[in-house]
Design a protein around this motif. Structure first.
Motif, PDB file in Angstrom:
ATOM      1  N   VAL A 221      50.454   7.751   7.534  1.00 23.18           N
ATOM      2  CA  VAL A 221      49.069   7.455   7.164  1.00 23.18           C
ATOM      3  C   VAL A 221      48.652   6.089   7.698  1.00 23.18           C
ATOM      4  O   VAL A 221      47.561   5.924   8.248  1.00 23.18           O
ATOM      5  CB  VAL A 221      48.898   7.506   5.628  1.00 23.18           C
ATOM      6  CG1 VAL A 221      47.537   6.942   5.221  1.00 23.18           C
ATOM      7  CG2 VAL A 221      49.036   8.940   5.123  1.00 23.18           C
ATOM      8  N   ILE A 222      49.524   5.094   7.536  1.00 24.91           N
ATOM      9  CA  ILE A 222      49.221   3.747   8.040  1.00 24.91           C
ATOM     10  C   ILE A 222      49.102   3.755   9.565  1.00 24.91           C
ATOM     11  O   ILE A 222      48.202   3.138  10.145  1.00 24.91           O
ATOM     12  CB  ILE A 222      50.308   2.749   7.579  1.00 24.91           C
ATOM     13  CG1 ILE A 222      50.279   2.620   6.051  1.00 24.91           C
ATOM     14  CG2 ILE A 222      50.092   1.375   8.231  1.00 24.91           C
ATOM     15  CD1 ILE A 222      51.410   1.787   5.491  1.00 24.91           C
ATOM     16  N   LYS A 223      50.003   4.488  10.216  1.00 23.75           N
ATOM     17  CA  LYS A 223      49.950   4.610  11.674  1.00 23.75           C
ATOM     18  C   LYS A 223      48.636   5.256  12.103  1.00 23.75           C
ATOM     19  O   LYS A 223      47.992   4.807  13.067  1.00 23.75           O
ATOM     20  CB  LYS A 223      51.139   5.448  12.162  1.00 23.75           C
ATOM     21  CG  LYS A 223      51.171   5.652  13.667  1.00 23.75           C
ATOM     22  CD  LYS A 223      52.359   6.526  14.067  1.00 23.75           C
ATOM     23  CE  LYS A 223      52.350   6.799  15.571  1.00 23.75           C
ATOM     24  NZ  LYS A 223      53.487   7.680  15.967  1.00 23.75           N
ATOM     25  N   ASN A 224      48.217   6.304  11.390  1.00 26.89           N
ATOM     26  CA  ASN A 224      46.962   6.983  11.712  1.00 26.89           C
ATOM     27  C   ASN A 224      45.756   6.089  11.473  1.00 26.89           C
ATOM     28  O   ASN A 224      44.752   6.181  12.187  1.00 26.89           O
ATOM     29  CB  ASN A 224      46.825   8.260  10.886  1.00 26.89           C
ATOM     30  CG  ASN A 224      47.758   9.363  11.357  1.00 26.89           C
ATOM     31  OD1 ASN A 224      48.229   9.335  12.498  1.00 26.89           O
ATOM     32  ND2 ASN A 224      48.029  10.322  10.504  1.00 26.89           N
ATOM     33  N   LEU A 225      45.854   5.224  10.465  1.00 24.64           N
ATOM     34  CA  LEU A 225      44.759   4.298  10.187  1.00 24.64           C
ATOM     35  C   LEU A 225      44.498   3.401  11.386  1.00 24.64           C
ATOM     36  O   LEU A 225      43.345   3.187  11.788  1.00 24.64           O
ATOM     37  CB  LEU A 225      45.083   3.455   8.952  1.00 24.64           C
ATOM     38  CG  LEU A 225      44.051   2.387   8.567  1.00 24.64           C
ATOM     39  CD1 LEU A 225      42.700   3.020   8.275  1.00 24.64           C
ATOM     40  CD2 LEU A 225      44.537   1.593   7.359  1.00 24.64           C
ATOM     41  N   PHE A 226      45.552   2.882  11.977  1.00 23.67           N
ATOM     42  CA  PHE A 226      45.395   2.038  13.164  1.00 23.67           C
ATOM     43  C   PHE A 226      44.908   2.851  14.367  1.00 23.67           C
ATOM     44  O   PHE A 226      44.176   2.347  15.215  1.00 23.67           O
ATOM     45  CB  PHE A 226      46.710   1.322  13.484  1.00 23.67           C
ATOM     46  CG  PHE A 226      47.018   0.185  12.559  1.00 23.67           C
ATOM     47  CD1 PHE A 226      46.370  -1.040  12.700  1.00 23.67           C
ATOM     48  CD2 PHE A 226      47.925   0.333  11.527  1.00 23.67           C
ATOM     49  CE1 PHE A 226      46.633  -2.092  11.846  1.00 23.67           C
ATOM     50  CE2 PHE A 226      48.197  -0.715  10.662  1.00 23.67           C
ATOM     51  CZ  PHE A 226      47.545  -1.935  10.826  1.00 23.67           C
ATOM     52  N   LEU A 227      45.307   4.137  14.406  1.00 21.83           N
ATOM     53  CA  LEU A 227      44.830   5.011  15.477  1.00 21.83           C
ATOM     54  C   LEU A 227      43.318   5.195  15.385  1.00 21.83           C
ATOM     55  O   LEU A 227      42.609   5.145  16.397  1.00 21.83           O
ATOM     56  CB  LEU A 227      45.530   6.372  15.385  1.00 21.83           C
ATOM     57  CG  LEU A 227      45.155   7.413  16.460  1.00 21.83           C
ATOM     58  CD1 LEU A 227      45.625   6.947  17.828  1.00 21.83           C
ATOM     59  CD2 LEU A 227      45.758   8.772  16.103  1.00 21.83           C
ATOM     60  N   ILE A 229      41.208   3.077  13.815  1.00 24.48           N
ATOM     61  CA  ILE A 229      40.569   1.773  14.031  1.00 24.48           C
ATOM     62  C   ILE A 229      40.399   1.492  15.521  1.00 24.48           C
ATOM     63  O   ILE A 229      39.416   0.872  15.942  1.00 24.48           O
ATOM     64  CB  ILE A 229      41.382   0.656  13.343  1.00 24.48           C
ATOM     65  CG1 ILE A 229      41.263   0.792  11.813  1.00 24.48           C
ATOM     66  CG2 ILE A 229      40.912  -0.723  13.794  1.00 24.48           C
ATOM     67  CD1 ILE A 229      42.152  -0.162  11.059  1.00 24.48           C
ATOM     68  N   ARG A 230      41.326   1.967  16.337  1.00 23.56           N
ATOM     69  CA  ARG A 230      41.262   1.697  17.783  1.00 23.56           C
ATOM     70  C   ARG A 230      40.219   2.555  18.494  1.00 23.56           C
ATOM     71  O   ARG A 230      39.903   2.314  19.650  1.00 23.56           O
ATOM     72  CB  ARG A 230      42.636   1.919  18.422  1.00 23.56           C
ATOM     73  CG  ARG A 230      43.663   0.862  18.064  1.00 23.56           C
ATOM     74  CD  ARG A 230      44.796   0.852  19.094  1.00 23.56           C
ATOM     75  NE  ARG A 230      45.468   2.136  19.160  1.00 23.56           N
ATOM     76  CZ  ARG A 230      46.547   2.469  18.448  1.00 23.56           C
ATOM     77  NH1 ARG A 230      47.059   1.583  17.593  1.00 23.56           N
ATOM     78  NH2 ARG A 230      47.104   3.642  18.568  1.00 23.56           N
ATOM     79  N   ALA A 236      32.461   2.429  15.208  1.00 22.05           N
ATOM     80  CA  ALA A 236      31.054   2.011  15.267  1.00 22.05           C
ATOM     81  C   ALA A 236      30.212   2.904  14.372  1.00 22.05           C
ATOM     82  O   ALA A 236      29.334   2.431  13.630  1.00 22.05           O
ATOM     83  CB  ALA A 236      30.553   2.066  16.706  1.00 22.05           C
ATOM     84  N   PHE A 237      30.470   4.198  14.414  1.00 29.63           N
ATOM     85  CA  PHE A 237      29.757   5.154  13.576  1.00 29.63           C
ATOM     86  C   PHE A 237      29.988   4.860  12.095  1.00 29.63           C
ATOM     87  O   PHE A 237      29.038   4.842  11.291  1.00 29.63           O
ATOM     88  CB  PHE A 237      30.226   6.570  13.923  1.00 29.63           C
ATOM     89  CG  PHE A 237      29.616   7.655  13.083  1.00 29.63           C
ATOM     90  CD1 PHE A 237      28.296   8.037  13.267  1.00 29.63           C
ATOM     91  CD2 PHE A 237      30.368   8.304  12.120  1.00 29.63           C
ATOM     92  CE1 PHE A 237      27.735   9.047  12.500  1.00 29.63           C
ATOM     93  CE2 PHE A 237      29.820   9.316  11.347  1.00 29.63           C
ATOM     94  CZ  PHE A 237      28.499   9.689  11.534  1.00 29.63           C
ATOM     95  N   LEU A 238      31.238   4.609  11.719  1.00 30.86           N
ATOM     96  CA  LEU A 238      31.560   4.337  10.316  1.00 30.86           C
ATOM     97  C   LEU A 238      30.914   3.046   9.829  1.00 30.86           C
ATOM     98  O   LEU A 238      30.426   2.971   8.693  1.00 30.86           O
ATOM     99  CB  LEU A 238      33.080   4.268  10.123  1.00 30.86           C
ATOM    100  CG  LEU A 238      33.871   5.558  10.352  1.00 30.86           C
ATOM    101  CD1 LEU A 238      35.338   5.338  10.023  1.00 30.86           C
ATOM    102  CD2 LEU A 238      33.322   6.705   9.514  1.00 30.86           C
ATOM    103  N   LEU A 239      30.907   2.025  10.666  1.00 32.78           N
ATOM    104  CA  LEU A 239      30.326   0.742  10.271  1.00 32.78           C
ATOM    105  C   LEU A 239      28.804   0.854  10.109  1.00 32.78           C
ATOM    106  O   LEU A 239      28.220   0.213   9.226  1.00 32.78           O
ATOM    107  CB  LEU A 239      30.683  -0.344  11.289  1.00 32.78           C
ATOM    108  CG  LEU A 239      32.160  -0.751  11.303  1.00 32.78           C
ATOM    109  CD1 LEU A 239      32.435  -1.721  12.442  1.00 32.78           C
ATOM    110  CD2 LEU A 239      32.575  -1.365   9.968  1.00 32.78           C
ATOM    111  N   ILE A 240      28.161   1.644  10.962  1.00 34.69           N
ATOM    112  CA  ILE A 240      26.718   1.870  10.804  1.00 34.69           C
ATOM    113  C   ILE A 240      26.456   2.580   9.476  1.00 34.69           C
ATOM    114  O   ILE A 240      25.533   2.225   8.734  1.00 34.69           O
ATOM    115  CB  ILE A 240      26.155   2.685  11.978  1.00 34.69           C
ATOM    116  CG1 ILE A 240      26.235   1.878  13.274  1.00 34.69           C
ATOM    117  CG2 ILE A 240      24.704   3.101  11.705  1.00 34.69           C
ATOM    118  CD1 ILE A 240      25.913   2.688  14.520  1.00 34.69           C
TER     119      ILE A 240
END
Length: 434
Positions: A221-227, A229-230, A236-240
């Motif tokens: 899960v942590i590995k996928n989180l960084f995937l 984020i990259r 950009a979509f999530l931050l909007i």
């Protein structure tokens, strides 16, 4: 199909654990939204924190309760949903009780030697950890206790019950606050979760179906989180979208403060805020039918525009209606109350327009073979918005009411954030997504 046939189909299409899990989710949402509508007022007016401190504590609790399910879901799969439910409801029952106890005279001597701010910080963190196990356990149960044909209907039942809890919880909170005291709202939330803890032990059974694709362990899960984020386009979509949700969470920070200070200290804040949940219950299906032929991009933009417009209406109209009453069914009420409800109604119509399309958009953004991964992180905007929005809302309110004495500019600033998010989403649709 006759009525008996309908009930028989519901019985065969859904395992008993489906109904138990959704029943427990109804009471968990009732407990959550009951206390959420009065949390900022409880912290400021009852515990005497500043608006900034109240916002910070709200950010801690709200941010974590939406962020931690990413990790709690992996643990729920590993240890089983029954254990996850049991842990969650036990911790929530204890946590809500301790939150309320900080404002009870009975326990004033016990807390006199503690820094209440930091003590509440610890209590809220632990309560959020417990609450984070609910959503993945409920959704996991629905997935495993329904047939392929009934699964979509199963999620519709879940969504409707969530909003039913969000509508009834504030109503009960108002009745308790008005008759007994605001601190006892947390006692009701605690009792609700304690009853669900007992229900889990007695009635809940693990779904008989086997999981075809197990959720990953914590390391993955942590590995996928960084995937995730990259991935620039997705982040950009999530931050909007986080900007959009910042507007929503101010219903639980700025709006209660404003109603109490500038409209009426005796106003039914909980019932006013529950307007959004009642709107979804009543209008979700008609809105879906009316907007089914609108493209996903346009539907999301409409949601953003209505969200911003609600705050613009408040900026223009609310200052003009101070100290103005209207006669409603023989009773005088402040005109600001129906105006606040109108703004929440407009926002909710926009939310219903864009919310179902959000997940479609996420699926389109996901690289091939990563659709499930991206959907798993699709609620990050809510966590980001709560984590930032509570503190921001508290600071904004304190600055413009206590220092500058210009409360109307609060609505203008939130409106500007809504405009910025709308423009960013338009630019995203026009250029980045291509």
């Amino acid at each position: 199909m006759n009525l008996s046939g309908t009930f028989q189909k519901l019985k065969t299409d859904f395992h008993s654990s489906f109904w138990v899990a959704n029943f427990m989710e109804l009471f968990e949402r009732l407990a959550y939204y009951g206390q959420a509508t009065i949390l900022s007022i409880f912290l400021r007016d009852h515990l005497k924190f500043t608006e900034v401190q109240a916002g910070q504590l709200s950010s801690i609790f709200g941010g974590l309760i939406y962020l931690l399910p990413i990790f709690a879901g992996a643990l729920a799969d590993k240890f089983g949903f029954k254990k996850a439910f049991s842990f969650a409801f036990f911790v929530l029952a204890v946590g809500y009780f301790f939150i309320g106890s900080t404002g009870m005279k009975l326990f004033s001597g016990l807390y006199s030697n503690f820094n209440i701010y930091w003590l509440l910080t610890i209590i809220l963190i632990l309560t959020a950890i417990g609450g984070s196990f609910i959503k993945p356990s409920v959704l996991g149960t629905i997935a495993l206790s329904s047939t392929n044909e009934s699964k979509s209907f199963g999620y519709a039942i879940y969504y409707w019950l969530v909003n039913t809890g969000a509508a009834i919880g504030p109503l009960l909170a108002f009745l308790v606050r008005d008759s007994i005291g605001i601190e006892f709202v947390y006692l009701i939330s605690s009792i609700s979760c304690a009853l669900m803890f007992i229900s889990t032990l007695i009635f809940y059974k693990e779904p008989p179906a086997k999981i075809n694709e197990k959720r990953e362990d914590i390391k993955t899960v942590i590995k996928n989180l960084f995937l995730v984020i990259r991935n620039f386009r997705f982040m950009a979509f999530l931050l909007i979208f986080a900007l959009y949700w910042i507007l929503f969470w101010q219903f639980f920070i700025i709006i209660p403060f404003y109603i109490s200070d500038y409209i009426s200290p005796n106003a039914p804040i909980e019932i006013i805020i529950s307007t959004g949940a009642w709107t979804i219950i009543l209008f979700q299906i008609p809105i879906n039918r009316l907007t089914k032929n609108i493209s996903t991009q346009k539907a999301i933009l409409i949601g953003f525009i209505l969200a911003a417009f609600a705050w613009l209406v408040w900026f223009i109209v609310l200052p003009l209606t101070q100290n103005t009453n209207i006669n409603l069914f023989g009773n005088k009420i402040a005109l600001g109350i129906p105006l606040i409800m109108l703004g929440i109604f407009l926002f909710s119509i926009g939310e219903q327009t864009q919310a179902p399309r959000f997940y479609e958009y996420v699926a389109d953004l996901a690289p091939k073979g990563q659709a499930a991964l991206f959907q798993g992180f699709s609620f990050l905007p809510i966590a980001i918005a709560w984590g930032i929005g509570g503190t921001f809302g508290g600071w904004l309110y304190h600055t413009f009411t206590k220092e500058l004495h210009k409360p109307e500019f609060i609505f203008l600033i939130i409106f500007v954030i809504g405009v910025i998010s709308t423009l960013l989403m338009w630019v995203y649709n026009k250029f980045i997504i291509k």
